[in-house]
Design a protein around this motif. Structure first.
Motif, PDB file in Angstrom:
ATOM      1  N   PHE A 139       0.973  -1.079   0.078  1.00  0.00           N
ATOM      2  CA  PHE A 139      -0.084  -0.301   0.026  1.00  0.00           C
ATOM      3  C   PHE A 139       0.799   1.213  -0.004  1.00  0.00           C
ATOM      4  N   LYS A 140       2.126   1.241   0.200  1.00  0.00           N
ATOM      5  CA  LYS A 140       2.972   2.227   0.376  1.00  0.00           C
ATOM      6  C   LYS A 140       3.285   3.035  -1.019  1.00  0.00           C
ATOM      7  N   ASP A 141       2.821   2.517  -2.198  1.00  0.00           N
ATOM      8  CA  ASP A 141       2.791   3.181  -3.216  1.00  0.00           C
ATOM      9  C   ASP A 141       1.681   4.353  -3.244  1.00  0.00           C
ATOM     10  N   GLY A 165      10.892  -1.293   5.286  1.00  0.00           N
ATOM     11  CA  GLY A 165      10.993  -2.040   3.812  1.00  0.00           C
ATOM     12  C   GLY A 165      10.435  -1.613   2.682  1.00  0.00           C
ATOM     13  N   ASN A 166       9.065  -1.502   2.917  1.00  0.00           N
ATOM     14  CA  ASN A 166       8.110  -1.273   1.744  1.00  0.00           C
ATOM     15  C   ASN A 166       8.142   0.096   1.294  1.00  0.00           C
ATOM     16  N   LEU A 167       8.168   0.807   2.367  1.00  0.00           N
ATOM     17  CA  LEU A 167       8.364   2.302   1.839  1.00  0.00           C
ATOM     18  C   LEU A 167       9.644   2.797   1.090  1.00  0.00           C
ATOM     19  N   VAL A 267      -1.308  -2.111  12.176  1.00  0.00           N
ATOM     20  CA  VAL A 267      -0.639  -0.697  12.640  1.00  0.00           C
ATOM     21  C   VAL A 267       0.749  -0.786  12.592  1.00  0.00           C
ATOM     22  N   ALA A 268       1.357  -0.034  12.173  1.00  0.00           N
ATOM     23  CA  ALA A 268       2.911   0.261  12.353  1.00  0.00           C
ATOM     24  C   ALA A 268       3.017   1.678  12.809  1.00  0.00           C
ATOM     25  N   SER A 269       3.066   2.876  12.140  1.00  0.00           N
ATOM     26  CA  SER A 269       3.022   4.087  12.909  1.00  0.00           C
ATOM     27  C   SER A 269       1.543   4.240  13.192  1.00  0.00           C
ATOM     28  N   GLY A 270       0.631   3.655  12.605  1.00  0.00           N
ATOM     29  CA  GLY A 270      -0.741   4.161  12.696  1.00  0.00           C
ATOM     30  C   GLY A 270      -1.300   4.905  11.803  1.00  0.00           C
ATOM     31  N   SER A 271      -0.719   5.289  10.721  1.00  0.00           N
ATOM     32  CA  SER A 271      -0.925   6.425   9.966  1.00  0.00           C
ATOM     33  C   SER A 271      -1.970   6.067   8.980  1.00  0.00           C
ATOM     34  N   GLN A 272      -1.984   4.707   8.425  1.00  0.00           N
ATOM     35  CA  GLN A 272      -2.920   4.067   7.480  1.00  0.00           C
ATOM     36  C   GLN A 272      -4.364   4.067   8.248  1.00  0.00           C
ATOM     37  N   LEU A 273      -4.245   3.561   9.490  1.00  0.00           N
ATOM     38  CA  LEU A 273      -5.673   3.283  10.060  1.00  0.00           C
ATOM     39  C   LEU A 273      -6.218   4.727  10.141  1.00  0.00           C
ATOM     40  N   ASN A 405      -5.454  -6.222   2.870  1.00  0.00           N
ATOM     41  CA  ASN A 405      -3.860  -6.722   2.715  1.00  0.00           C
ATOM     42  C   ASN A 405      -3.068  -5.994   2.263  1.00  0.00           C
ATOM     43  N   THR A 406      -1.951  -5.490   3.059  1.00  0.00           N
ATOM     44  CA  THR A 406      -1.270  -4.289   2.974  1.00  0.00           C
ATOM     45  C   THR A 406      -0.084  -4.774   1.904  1.00  0.00           C
ATOM     46  N   GLY A 407       0.527  -6.142   2.031  1.00  0.00           N
ATOM     47  CA  GLY A 407       1.602  -6.335   1.296  1.00  0.00           C
ATOM     48  C   GLY A 407       1.657  -7.824   0.664  1.00  0.00           C
TER      49      GLY A 407
HETATM   50  C1  LIG Z   1       4.158   0.371   6.442  1.00  0.00           C
HETATM   51  C2  LIG Z   1       3.124  -0.842   6.281  1.00  0.00           C
HETATM   52  C3  LIG Z   1       2.144  -0.984   7.224  1.00  0.00           C
HETATM   53  C4  LIG Z   1       1.518   0.051   8.309  1.00  0.00           C
HETATM   54  O1  LIG Z   1       1.569   1.376   7.839  1.00  0.00           O
HETATM   55  P1  LIG Z   1       1.214   2.512   9.054  1.00  0.00           P
HETATM   56  O2  LIG Z   1       0.511   3.483   8.138  1.00  0.00           O
HETATM   57  O3  LIG Z   1       2.701   2.830   9.475  1.00  0.00           O
HETATM   58  O4  LIG Z   1       0.659   2.165  10.173  1.00  0.00           O
HETATM   59  C5  LIG Z   1       1.304  -2.087   7.169  1.00  0.00           C
HETATM   60  N1  LIG Z   1       1.557  -2.909   6.156  1.00  0.00           N
HETATM   61  C6  LIG Z   1       2.477  -3.015   5.428  1.00  0.00           C
HETATM   62  C7  LIG Z   1       3.029  -4.087   4.382  1.00  0.00           C
HETATM   63  C8  LIG Z   1       3.414  -1.842   5.551  1.00  0.00           C
HETATM   64  O5  LIG Z   1       4.577  -1.838   4.645  1.00  0.00           O
END
Ligand SMILES: *Cc1c(COP(=O)(O)O)cnc(C)c1O
Length: 439
Positions: A139-141, A165-167, A267-273, A405-407
């Protein structure tokens, strides 16, 4: 240098520690450079700052967020747009001519009805929003496409990020297409496929001995010292973050312009949520969907679960942790948007759950074997949390649910490499095959 990168006098006197992109009053932006965005507004105190390379409130140091004067937008106008995130240009801080600039054109990924997984988990209606099919398979794209637009309009010379990684993959690829220099920073213990997926696009992959939080601190320091560097998730973070709204817009549009009842989001940084929630609220405000209650759930890996821990303890503050999990893309020990995730999950009646690394692996295999989708460890975490939320009765099995599914699983092969492989290795004879018992 691409002609599309705005040449600008960056000056030579950026104060130490300040974002080293030109201040808004040092230059005038192109008319409509940020679309219908009106200002940057502090999420804590509401103080407004003019659009520019700012990310912290000068009054209270709270995080800044893009605020808009939205035009009237119709479903038909959006539906007539390109089959990528730019169909929502009117709702993003990007110019109307955004489609003319080279970009990776992410988005409009599949929303798949997941009946097999639903049956397995005892759910009535389940969908998977599958962002593994974006240009660099995460989803980072989406966020990077918006950050790249802002970086260009702000006259950046270098496109950079600290990344789990993905970013880094997304920044390196988008920068290559845009013809702008990229520098991406990652923790040195990252999975090899994620390293290669950056290094093919950029010569400047920097592996740092430390955690993501160490890498992030280093990036902030560099952003304060180096002129003209746009760190997508540091000094252009307000613009970057808006890209995640497109996940929410797409889910609603693909459901036939309505909101789901429940969404489960890693949730990593939580930005997406936080931005999926913002997207849902904007769609309601704009009259593009009917107002209705929805519940948002966060998913973390136990080895890095500061937000889930705070949620369960009933705390308002997040206690940072040192990550230790195979879900490396979620391994942010000090999440910038953690407190907002708590707010949203509590306000909507959701929850933040966590699962251990064994459950993360099981989640990856469960999604693969029920729906034919190979997710990475972040998706394994999300699917395993979905299961746990159903089992513990916090998710309503009769309500319509979307899991994001983000990745992509090919980036974290080692997570399941030990548990899957050939059922048998045989000589090329019929007898040898029948001896396997597969037929
Ligand atoms: C970065 C990432 C997330 C989390 O994104 P945040 O906006 O930082 O919470 C979730 N899934 C994947 C695969 C990511 O690369």
């Amino acid at each position: 240098m691409s002609a599309l990168v705005t040449e600008t006098d960056l000056g030579s006197s950026a104060p130490h520690g300040a974002p080293a992109l030109p201040e808004a009053n040092d230059r005038s932006f192109r008319e409509g450079a940020f679309g219908h965005a009106r200002t940057l507004s502090c999420r804590e105190c509401g103080h407004e700052v003019e659009l520019g390379p700012h990310y912290a409130c000068p009054e209270c140091f709270g995080p800044l967020e893009v605020a808009y004067d939205f035009p009237v937008v119709t479903r038909a106008e959006i539906e007539a747009g390109p089959r990528n995130i730019w169909r929502y240009q009117a709702l993003l801080p990007v110019p109307a001519d955004i489609t003319e600039s080279p970009n990776t054109e992410p988005g409009f990924t599949r929303l798949l009805r997941a009946d097999n997984l639903a049956r397995e988990l005892g759910l009535d209606r389940l969908w998977v929003k599958d962002d593994s099919t974006n240009p660099t398979n995460s989803f980072k794209d989406r966020v990077v496409a918006c950050a790249l637009s802002a970086a260009r309009e702000l006259g950046a010379k270098v496109f950079a990020c600290p990344s789990t990684g993905n970013l880094a993959n997304a920044v390196a690829a988008a920068g290559a297409r845009a013809g702008i220099k990229t520098v991406v920073f990652i923790p040195s213990n990252l999975e090899r496929p994620k390293q290669v997926n950056s290094a093919v696009y950029t010569e400047n992959l920097v592996a740092v001995n430390g955690t993501y939080d160490d890498v992030n601190r280093l990036a902030s320091e560099i952003a304060g010292e180096q002129e003209g560097w746009a760190f997508v998730n540091v000094n252009v973070r307000p613009f970057y973050a808006e890209g995640s709204k497109t996940l929410g817009y797409e889910i609603a549009e693909q459901l036939g312009w309505r909101l789901p009842d429940q969404v489960v989001i890693p949730v990593a940084s939580g930005s997406q949520l936080t931005k999926v929630d913002k997207a849902f609220r904007e769609l309601i405000e704009l009259g593009l969907v009917d107002d209705k209650p929805y519940r948002i759930f966060g998913a973390q890996a136990t080895g890095c679960s500061p937000v889930a821990a705070a949620f369960k303890a009933g705390n308002d503050a997040i206690r940072p942790v040192r990550p230790d999990t195979i879900a490396k893309s979620l391994a942010i020990g000090n999440p910038a948007d953690g407190i907002y995730v708590l707010d949203i999950c509590r306000r909507t009646g959701g929850a933040v759950e966590d699962v251990d690394d064994t459950q993360v692996r099981e989640g990856i295999l469960l999604l693969a074997r029920t729906e034919g989708i190979f997710t990475e460890t972040a998706g394994g975490t999300t699917v395993a949390c979905l299961r746990k939320l159903v089992e513990t009765g916090r998710l309503d099995p009769t309500a319509e649910t979307v899991v994001i599914n983000t990745g992509m699983g090919l980036k974290t092969l080692d997570a399941v490499g030990d548990s899957v492989g050939p059922a048998a290795t045989i000589d090329p004879s019929y007898a040898a095959f029948t001896a396997t018992g597969i037929a």
